[in-house]
Design an enzyme around this catalytic site. Structure first.
Site, PDB file in Angstrom:
ATOM      1  N   HIS A  20     -13.161  -9.837 -97.328  1.00  0.00           N
ATOM      2  CA  HIS A  20     -12.075  -9.188 -98.065  1.00  0.00           C
ATOM      3  C   HIS A  20     -10.657  -9.438 -97.575  1.00  0.00           C
ATOM      4  CE1 HIS A  20     -15.068  -7.108-100.400  1.00  0.00           C
ATOM      5  NE2 HIS A  20     -15.633  -6.676 -99.298  1.00  0.00           N
ATOM      6  N   LYS A  23     -21.961 -14.004-105.813  1.00  0.00           N
ATOM      7  CA  LYS A  23     -21.528 -12.613-105.751  1.00  0.00           C
ATOM      8  C   LYS A  23     -20.715 -12.365-107.013  1.00  0.00           C
ATOM      9  CE  LYS A  23     -19.280  -9.152-102.900  1.00  0.00           C
ATOM     10  NZ  LYS A  23     -18.543  -8.853-101.665  1.00  0.00           N
ATOM     11  N   HIS A  32     -16.139  -1.309 -95.181  1.00  0.00           N
ATOM     12  CA  HIS A  32     -16.683  -1.487 -96.528  1.00  0.00           C
ATOM     13  C   HIS A  32     -15.554  -1.362 -97.555  1.00  0.00           C
ATOM     14  CE1 HIS A  32     -19.373  -1.191 -99.961  1.00  0.00           C
ATOM     15  NE2 HIS A  32     -18.767  -0.075-100.309  1.00  0.00           N
TER      16      HIS A  32
END
Length: 147
Positions: free
Chosen positions: A40, A68, A144
């Site tokens: 990310h 993904k 996350h």
């Protein structure tokens, strides 16, 4: 003469390394923190187009076995991302209370319907928007991307 300048020139490097050591997550979160960074964080780029997504998704190993479907890259320096973890806790999608929100520059990469691994293809959308990330550890680090 050169030897006298060497220690002074190493001071910024040593301070940076010390800062990184102090920000390291505990052993238990290390994997999730490193995974979050890999999937990310791209502070060096502004992202924004389909080609960026196609290259980055492959480079960051999110197209090897299967594509993904959706991923967000954050285009902020690590200090800005870490500071999100110090904002007020909010509820995550899974009901946990370890999420935090902030506004950052991002590129969202969404898989096109016709692509298949390992030749996954993506559509990009660059924006500045609110994100929610889960943080854990002491000190808290992102582990996350929630939404």
């Amino acid at each position: 003469m050169a030897l006298q300048r060497t220690p002074a020139s190493l001071l910024p490097l040593l301070l940076t390394l010390l800062g990184l050591v102090l920000l390291q997550p505990s052993y238990g979160q290390s994997y999730m923190y490193q995974r979050f960074l890999r999937q990310h964080v791209d502070a060096d780029e502004t992202g924004g187009d389909d080609g960026y997504c196609n290259v980055m998704m492959q480079r960051r190993k999110m197209t090897s076995r299967q594509c993904k479907g959706f991923n967000t890259f954050i285009h902020e320096d690590l200090g800005n991302i870490l500071s999100i973890c110090s904002t007020t806790n909010i509820q995550c999608k899974n009901g946990q209370m370890n999420c935090h929100e902030g506004v950052v520059r991002v590129t969202d990469c969404r898989q096109t319907g016709s692509s298949r691994a390992p030749n996954c293809r993506y559509r990009a959308r660059a924006s500045t928007r609110r994100v929610v990330i889960a943080c854990d550890g002491n000190p808290e680090v992102p582990v996350h991307f929630d939404r």
